[in-house]
Write a protein that holds these residues in place. Structure first.
Motif, PDB file in Angstrom:
ATOM      1  N   ARG A 156       0.876  -1.170   0.000  1.00 28.18           N
ATOM      2  CA  ARG A 156       0.000   0.000   0.000  1.00 28.18           C
ATOM      3  C   ARG A 156       0.908   1.213   0.000  1.00 28.18           C
ATOM      4  NH1 ARG A 156      -4.705   0.290   4.185  1.00 28.18           N
ATOM      5  NH2 ARG A 156      -5.771  -0.721   2.483  1.00 28.18           N
ATOM      6  N   LEU A 157       0.536   2.223  -0.773  1.00 32.58           N
ATOM      7  CA  LEU A 157       1.335   3.430  -0.922  1.00 32.58           C
ATOM      8  C   LEU A 157       0.479   4.630  -0.544  1.00 32.58           C
ATOM      9  CD1 LEU A 157       3.970   4.769  -2.039  1.00 32.58           C
ATOM     10  CD2 LEU A 157       2.837   4.773  -4.282  1.00 32.58           C
ATOM     11  N   VAL A 158       1.002   5.499   0.324  1.00 35.01           N
ATOM     12  CA  VAL A 158       0.321   6.738   0.704  1.00 35.01           C
ATOM     13  C   VAL A 158       1.130   7.888   0.118  1.00 35.01           C
ATOM     14  CG1 VAL A 158      -0.440   8.200   2.604  1.00 35.01           C
ATOM     15  CG2 VAL A 158      -0.561   5.707   2.832  1.00 35.01           C
ATOM     16  N   VAL A 159       0.489   8.660  -0.766  1.00 30.98           N
ATOM     17  CA  VAL A 159       1.147   9.773  -1.450  1.00 30.98           C
ATOM     18  C   VAL A 159       0.248  10.999  -1.422  1.00 30.98           C
ATOM     19  CG1 VAL A 159       2.559   8.328  -2.966  1.00 30.98           C
ATOM     20  CG2 VAL A 159       0.263   9.019  -3.687  1.00 30.98           C
ATOM     21  N   GLU A 160       0.845  12.145  -1.742  1.00 28.52           N
ATOM     22  CA  GLU A 160       0.078  13.389  -1.752  1.00 28.52           C
ATOM     23  C   GLU A 160      -0.714  13.571  -3.039  1.00 28.52           C
ATOM     24  OE1 GLU A 160       0.996  18.094  -1.536  1.00 28.52           O
ATOM     25  OE2 GLU A 160       2.001  16.823  -0.068  1.00 28.52           O
ATOM     26  N   SER A 161      -0.173  13.103  -4.163  1.00 30.04           N
ATOM     27  CA  SER A 161      -0.848  13.304  -5.442  1.00 30.04           C
ATOM     28  C   SER A 161      -0.406  12.245  -6.450  1.00 30.04           C
ATOM     29  CB  SER A 161      -0.529  14.695  -5.988  1.00 30.04           C
ATOM     30  OG  SER A 161       0.858  14.816  -6.225  1.00 30.04           O
ATOM     31  N   LYS A 162      -1.118  12.182  -7.548  1.00 30.19           N
ATOM     32  CA  LYS A 162      -0.799  11.235  -8.613  1.00 30.19           C
ATOM     33  C   LYS A 162       0.538  11.585  -9.245  1.00 30.19           C
ATOM     34  CE  LYS A 162      -5.601  10.568  -9.953  1.00 30.19           C
ATOM     35  NZ  LYS A 162      -6.592  10.680 -11.034  1.00 30.19           N
ATOM     36  N   LYS A 163       1.326  10.580  -9.483  1.00 30.54           N
ATOM     37  CA  LYS A 163       2.602  10.691 -10.193  1.00 30.54           C
ATOM     38  C   LYS A 163       2.685   9.478 -11.127  1.00 30.54           C
ATOM     39  CE  LYS A 163       4.484  13.936  -7.451  1.00 30.54           C
ATOM     40  NZ  LYS A 163       5.377  14.990  -7.637  1.00 30.54           N
ATOM     41  N   PRO A 164       3.566   9.483 -12.119  1.00 27.18           N
ATOM     42  CA  PRO A 164       3.684   8.309 -12.982  1.00 27.18           C
ATOM     43  C   PRO A 164       3.948   7.015 -12.199  1.00 27.18           C
ATOM     44  CG  PRO A 164       4.850  10.148 -13.956  1.00 27.18           C
ATOM     45  CD  PRO A 164       4.405  10.592 -12.583  1.00 27.18           C
ATOM     46  N   SER A 165       4.749   7.096 -11.150  1.00 23.75           N
ATOM     47  CA  SER A 165       5.072   5.889 -10.382  1.00 23.75           C
ATOM     48  C   SER A 165       3.861   5.340  -9.632  1.00 23.75           C
ATOM     49  CB  SER A 165       6.240   6.157  -9.434  1.00 23.75           C
ATOM     50  OG  SER A 165       5.977   7.282  -8.635  1.00 23.75           O
ATOM     51  N   THR A 166       2.867   6.178  -9.320  1.00 26.27           N
ATOM     52  CA  THR A 166       1.686   5.653  -8.618  1.00 26.27           C
ATOM     53  C   THR A 166       0.882   4.733  -9.531  1.00 26.27           C
ATOM     54  OG1 THR A 166       0.375   7.630  -9.143  1.00 26.27           O
ATOM     55  CG2 THR A 166       1.493   7.585  -7.011  1.00 26.27           C
ATOM     56  N   TYR A 167       0.877   5.004 -10.826  1.00 22.06           N
ATOM     57  CA  TYR A 167       0.175   4.123 -11.751  1.00 22.06           C
ATOM     58  C   TYR A 167       0.887   2.778 -11.862  1.00 22.06           C
ATOM     59  CZ  TYR A 167      -2.446   8.288 -12.856  1.00 22.06           C
ATOM     60  OH  TYR A 167      -3.240   9.411 -12.760  1.00 22.06           O
ATOM     61  N   GLU A 168       2.211   2.790 -11.843  1.00 26.16           N
ATOM     62  CA  GLU A 168       2.979   1.543 -11.861  1.00 26.16           C
ATOM     63  C   GLU A 168       2.698   0.729 -10.598  1.00 26.16           C
ATOM     64  OE1 GLU A 168       6.951   2.980 -12.290  1.00 26.16           O
ATOM     65  OE2 GLU A 168       6.497   3.910 -14.215  1.00 26.16           O
ATOM     66  N   TRP A 169       2.586   1.431  -9.456  1.00 25.13           N
ATOM     67  CA  TRP A 169       2.278   0.759  -8.182  1.00 25.13           C
ATOM     68  C   TRP A 169       0.891   0.122  -8.265  1.00 25.13           C
ATOM     69  CZ3 TRP A 169       5.350   0.335  -3.784  1.00 25.13           C
ATOM     70  CH2 TRP A 169       4.720  -0.162  -2.646  1.00 25.13           C
ATOM     71  N   LEU A 170      -0.092   0.881  -8.755  1.00 21.37           N
ATOM     72  CA  LEU A 170      -1.455   0.352  -8.889  1.00 21.37           C
ATOM     73  C   LEU A 170      -1.490  -0.886  -9.787  1.00 21.37           C
ATOM     74  CD1 LEU A 170      -3.620   3.575  -9.219  1.00 21.37           C
ATOM     75  CD2 LEU A 170      -3.986   1.724  -7.577  1.00 21.37           C
ATOM     76  N   GLU A 171      -0.722  -0.838 -10.854  1.00 21.00           N
ATOM     77  CA  GLU A 171      -0.678  -1.980 -11.768  1.00 21.00           C
ATOM     78  C   GLU A 171      -0.111  -3.214 -11.070  1.00 21.00           C
ATOM     79  OE1 GLU A 171       1.928  -3.041 -15.624  1.00 21.00           O
ATOM     80  OE2 GLU A 171       0.727  -1.215 -15.810  1.00 21.00           O
ATOM     81  N   ALA A 172       0.909  -3.030 -10.249  1.00 18.13           N
ATOM     82  CA  ALA A 172       1.539  -4.162  -9.564  1.00 18.13           C
ATOM     83  C   ALA A 172       0.700  -4.666  -8.386  1.00 18.13           C
ATOM     84  CB  ALA A 172       2.937  -3.766  -9.074  1.00 18.13           C
ATOM     85  N   PHE A 173       0.195  -3.748  -7.547  1.00 16.98           N
ATOM     86  CA  PHE A 173      -0.448  -4.139  -6.294  1.00 16.98           C
ATOM     87  C   PHE A 173      -1.971  -4.148  -6.343  1.00 16.98           C
ATOM     88  CE2 PHE A 173       3.791  -2.770  -4.966  1.00 16.98           C
ATOM     89  CZ  PHE A 173       4.159  -3.824  -4.139  1.00 16.98           C
ATOM     90  N   PRO A 207      -6.101  -2.491  -7.353  1.00 19.06           N
ATOM     91  CA  PRO A 207      -6.982  -1.398  -6.942  1.00 19.06           C
ATOM     92  C   PRO A 207      -6.967  -1.207  -5.423  1.00 19.06           C
ATOM     93  CG  PRO A 207      -8.110  -2.914  -8.431  1.00 19.06           C
ATOM     94  CD  PRO A 207      -6.794  -3.536  -8.078  1.00 19.06           C
ATOM     95  N   GLY A 208      -7.037   0.043  -5.006  1.00 20.93           N
ATOM     96  CA  GLY A 208      -7.056   0.343  -3.573  1.00 20.93           C
ATOM     97  C   GLY A 208      -5.690   0.353  -2.923  1.00 20.93           C
ATOM     98  N   SER A 209      -4.625   0.120  -3.697  1.00 16.46           N
ATOM     99  CA  SER A 209      -3.284   0.036  -3.110  1.00 16.46           C
ATOM    100  C   SER A 209      -2.590   1.390  -3.010  1.00 16.46           C
ATOM    101  CB  SER A 209      -2.402  -0.933  -3.904  1.00 16.46           C
ATOM    102  OG  SER A 209      -2.197  -0.466  -5.219  1.00 16.46           O
ATOM    103  N   VAL A 210      -3.211   2.449  -3.532  1.00 19.40           N
ATOM    104  CA  VAL A 210      -2.655   3.795  -3.406  1.00 19.40           C
ATOM    105  C   VAL A 210      -3.679   4.672  -2.682  1.00 19.40           C
ATOM    106  CG1 VAL A 210      -1.791   5.843  -4.604  1.00 19.40           C
ATOM    107  CG2 VAL A 210      -1.250   3.563  -5.490  1.00 19.40           C
ATOM    108  N   LEU A 211      -3.255   5.260  -1.571  1.00 18.95           N
ATOM    109  CA  LEU A 211      -4.087   6.172  -0.798  1.00 18.95           C
ATOM    110  C   LEU A 211      -3.528   7.583  -0.930  1.00 18.95           C
ATOM    111  CD1 LEU A 211      -4.504   4.090   2.488  1.00 18.95           C
ATOM    112  CD2 LEU A 211      -5.909   4.040   0.413  1.00 18.95           C
ATOM    113  N   VAL A 212      -4.391   8.585  -0.721  1.00 20.09           N
ATOM    114  CA  VAL A 212      -3.984   9.979  -0.883  1.00 20.09           C
ATOM    115  C   VAL A 212      -4.114  10.706   0.444  1.00 20.09           C
ATOM    116  CG1 VAL A 212      -4.427  12.121  -2.125  1.00 20.09           C
ATOM    117  CG2 VAL A 212      -4.759   9.933  -3.279  1.00 20.09           C
ATOM    118  N   ALA A 213      -3.060  11.447   0.805  1.00 15.86           N
ATOM    119  CA  ALA A 213      -3.063  12.265   2.025  1.00 15.86           C
ATOM    120  C   ALA A 213      -2.082  13.413   1.848  1.00 15.86           C
ATOM    121  CB  ALA A 213      -2.668  11.433   3.232  1.00 15.86           C
TER     122      ALA A 213
END
Length: 185
Positions: free
Chosen positions: A104-121, A123-129
């Protein structure tokens, strides 16, 4: 002869300086002046309660992978400040190698690497804060480890600090706060 700097210095909370290659965690914790690789600074085979100061020779990725391998695989929740497009590649590779059981990844905003994370882990594996925190929460069936610090994901040649604790109330607090974050669409 050439002077060789010790791999790390352990400063027990009692105040004395002890030179050692393997982490020996006092009940109140140890302070480590890390000069070498993470494996010389942190021994996850022992209960962890350690504060590290580094010279930027390793980043959060290396710490996470070292702990995950030592635990025989671990789930990961990573709060990160992402700067580089490919900086999560090593953690995604660790998942594919079985070092990480989930991510699970917690980030402030969408970045290219967040899409790669979502693809690997998935749906629901990226949270925003809105956060500048750098935290790794790692667990398996028997152990719960929390890493907090200033390190970049991939490391950067600056003096950095890390606190590693195991089984404490801070793990539950971070887990509770994280549960309130929305998932990235």
């Amino acid at each position: 002869g050439r002077h060789v700097r010790p791999a790390r210095r352990v400063v027990p909370c009692s105040g004395g300086v002890v030179k050692s290659r393997a982490a020996r965690c006092a009940p109140r914790g140890a302070v480590v002046d890390a000069h070498g690789p993470i494996g010389d600074a942190l021994d996850p085979s022992q209960p962890m309660n350690v504060s590290l100061v580094t010279r930027g020779q390793f980043g959060f990725e290396e710490v996470v992978r070292h702990i995950a391998r030592s635990l025989g695989g671990a789930h990961l929740s990573l709060w990160a400040w992402l700067d580089e497009p490919r900086e999560l590649d090593g953690l995604i590779a660790a998942y594919r190698l079985g070092e990480l059981l989930s991510g699970r990844l917690v980030v402030e905003s969408k970045k290219p690497s967040t899409y790669e994370w979502l693809e690997a882990f998935g749906p629901g594996s990226v949270l925003v804060a809105k956060s500048h925190s750098k935290i790794a929460r790692m667990w398996n069936g028997s152990r719960r480890v929390l890493v907090r610090g200033s390190c970049c994901i991939t490391g950067f040649p600056l003096i950095e600090q890390l606190d590693v604790t195991e089984g404490g109330a801070e793990f539950a607090l971070v887990e509770e706060v994280e549960a309130s974050f929305p998932a990235l669409d």
